[in-house]
Design a protein around this motif. Structure first.
Motif, PDB file in Angstrom:
ATOM      1  N   THR A 242      -6.282  -4.114 -13.474  1.00 54.34           N
ATOM      2  CA  THR A 242      -5.776  -4.133 -11.982  1.00 54.34           C
ATOM      3  C   THR A 242      -4.412  -4.087 -11.459  1.00 54.34           C
ATOM      4  N   MET A 243      -4.344  -4.930 -11.313  1.00 55.37           N
ATOM      5  CA  MET A 243      -2.420  -5.968 -10.851  1.00 55.37           C
ATOM      6  C   MET A 243      -1.673  -4.920 -12.312  1.00 55.37           C
ATOM      7  N   LYS A 245      -2.291  -3.085 -14.177  1.00 49.69           N
ATOM      8  CA  LYS A 245      -2.149  -1.368 -14.766  1.00 49.69           C
ATOM      9  C   LYS A 245      -1.153  -0.789 -13.644  1.00 49.69           C
ATOM     10  N   CYS A 246      -1.357  -1.684 -12.299  1.00 46.65           N
ATOM     11  CA  CYS A 246      -0.348  -1.215 -11.477  1.00 46.65           C
ATOM     12  C   CYS A 246       0.552  -1.368 -11.485  1.00 46.65           C
ATOM     13  N   GLN A 247       1.434  -2.629 -11.952  1.00 45.81           N
ATOM     14  CA  GLN A 247       2.265  -3.128 -12.288  1.00 45.81           C
ATOM     15  C   GLN A 247       3.453  -1.605 -13.912  1.00 45.81           C
ATOM     16  N   ASP A 249       1.775   0.801 -14.247  1.00 45.01           N
ATOM     17  CA  ASP A 249       2.555   2.695 -13.298  1.00 45.01           C
ATOM     18  C   ASP A 249       3.797   2.604 -12.800  1.00 45.01           C
ATOM     19  N   LEU A 250       4.314   1.896 -12.238  1.00 45.70           N
ATOM     20  CA  LEU A 250       5.328   1.368 -11.375  1.00 45.70           C
ATOM     21  C   LEU A 250       6.695   1.005 -12.535  1.00 45.70           C
ATOM     22  N   TYR A 266      10.377   1.690  -6.867  1.00 42.29           N
ATOM     23  CA  TYR A 266      10.035   1.364  -7.517  1.00 42.29           C
ATOM     24  C   TYR A 266       9.752   0.611  -8.825  1.00 42.29           C
ATOM     25  N   ASN A 269       9.673  -3.106  -6.128  1.00 38.41           N
ATOM     26  CA  ASN A 269       7.900  -3.323  -6.425  1.00 38.41           C
ATOM     27  C   ASN A 269       7.680  -3.338  -7.431  1.00 38.41           C
ATOM     28  N   SER A 270       8.072  -2.937  -8.865  1.00 35.69           N
ATOM     29  CA  SER A 270       7.205  -3.727 -10.252  1.00 35.69           C
ATOM     30  C   SER A 270       7.490  -5.542 -10.699  1.00 35.69           C
ATOM     31  N   LEU A 273       5.009  -7.074  -8.135  1.00 32.65           N
ATOM     32  CA  LEU A 273       3.797  -7.156  -8.679  1.00 32.65           C
ATOM     33  C   LEU A 273       3.709  -8.266 -10.076  1.00 32.65           C
TER      34      LEU A 273
END
Length: 286
Positions: A242-243, A245-247, A249-250, A266, A269-270, A273
């Motif tokens: 999940t982490m 994937k979020c990275q 996506d950012l 973005y 925060n990428s 993360l």
């Protein structure tokens, strides 16, 4: 009384006496024996055997002898605590066998060890090359303590400047198909949580031989039926995925927007993360 009954009574008595004597002397008597404790242990056993089978001897005289011999290492231990000289005389000192990758041949001869015996002791420590050893000591108990050279030591989290969470003792929450409420409570879980986790794994508590909860809150189980394969816990892999994937996506959002302020947000925060992922990787994928 008949001889056979006398032997039975003596045997039972001396088993009880030796049990309490050993408990009194402590665990060291069972593991790391000094020369003095070794001799004392043999003598106590000999006295017990002699009095049990020697029907003409007074068994209480044997008990007195055992108590006296048991008191000697106890008193010697008290003296050793107060005097380093006494401790070295009774328990002995460690002997250097290897220093800076070089075998101390004189010390080997002094302790009456052959090169083959030294190599055998090293193999028991998973060391197969003498040159890999920085320091090796023969302890007074007969164990070999080995320190590998720095370049041959395994990497640790500290060497890589990684901060890892402390690991606590795993709690056994299921044993022989029965739930143990006290360890379950110690781990911060309850029966409802346990039931949910069991449903995820597709097993019932009655089929579980052993179940443990680690410091990360993961449940691992062993079934009575060894032929059945239980899926491994998926919580940490799911969090890691999940982490990631979020990275990702950012990063896509940063590439997909034309607004400089949003692009900067973005990207920033990428990176944050990704730093968190790098720190958590040893835990989530360990």
């Amino acid at each position: 009384m008949p001889d056979w009954l006398d032997v039975v009574v003596r045997s039972l008595l001396f088993v009880v006496v030796l049990f309490f004597i050993t408990k009194w002397l402590g665990k060291k008597q069972l593991s790391e024996l000094s020369f003095f404790e070794y001799v004392t242990g043999i003598t106590i056993g000999s006295i017990g055997a002699e009095v049990v089978m020697g029907l003409e001897r007074n068994m209480f005289h044997g008990v007195i002898g055992i108590v006296i011999f048991a008191a000697m290492p106890f008193l010697a231990g008290l003296l050793s605590l107060k005097s380093k000289g006494v401790r070295e005389f009774i328990e002995g000192k460690a002997t250097v066998f290897i220093k800076d990758g070089k075998i101390m041949e004189d010390n080997l001869k002094k302790e009456k060890y052959t090169t083959d015996e030294l190599l055998e002791l090293l193999r028991k420590k998973d060391v197969f090359k003498v040159a890999d050893v920085e320091f090796a000591l023969l302890e007074p108990t007969g164990d070999l303590s080995v320190l590998l050279k720095k370049e041959n030591q395994p990497l640790t989290a500290k060497d890589m400047n990684l901060t890892v969470a402390p690991i606590k003792e795993p709690q056994t929450v299921i044993m022989d198909g029965e739930i143990l409420d006290e360890p379950l409570s110690t781990s911060g879980r309850n029966r409802g949580w346990l039931k949910t986790e069991m449903e995820k794994l597709g097993v019932t508590i009655e089929n579980v031989f052993l179940g443990q909860v680690d410091s990360y809150g993961q449940l691992t189980i062993d079934l009575f039926d060894d032929k059945l394969k239980v899926p491994s816990p998926q919580e940490k892999p799911l969090v890691f995925a999940t982490m990631k994937k979020c990275q990702a996506d950012l990063e896509l959002f940063a590439l997909g927007t034309e607004a400089e302020e949003a692009k900067h947000m973005y990207s920033k925060n990428s990176k944050k993360l990704q730093e968190a992922i790098d720190k958590m990787t040893p835990i989530l994928r360990g």
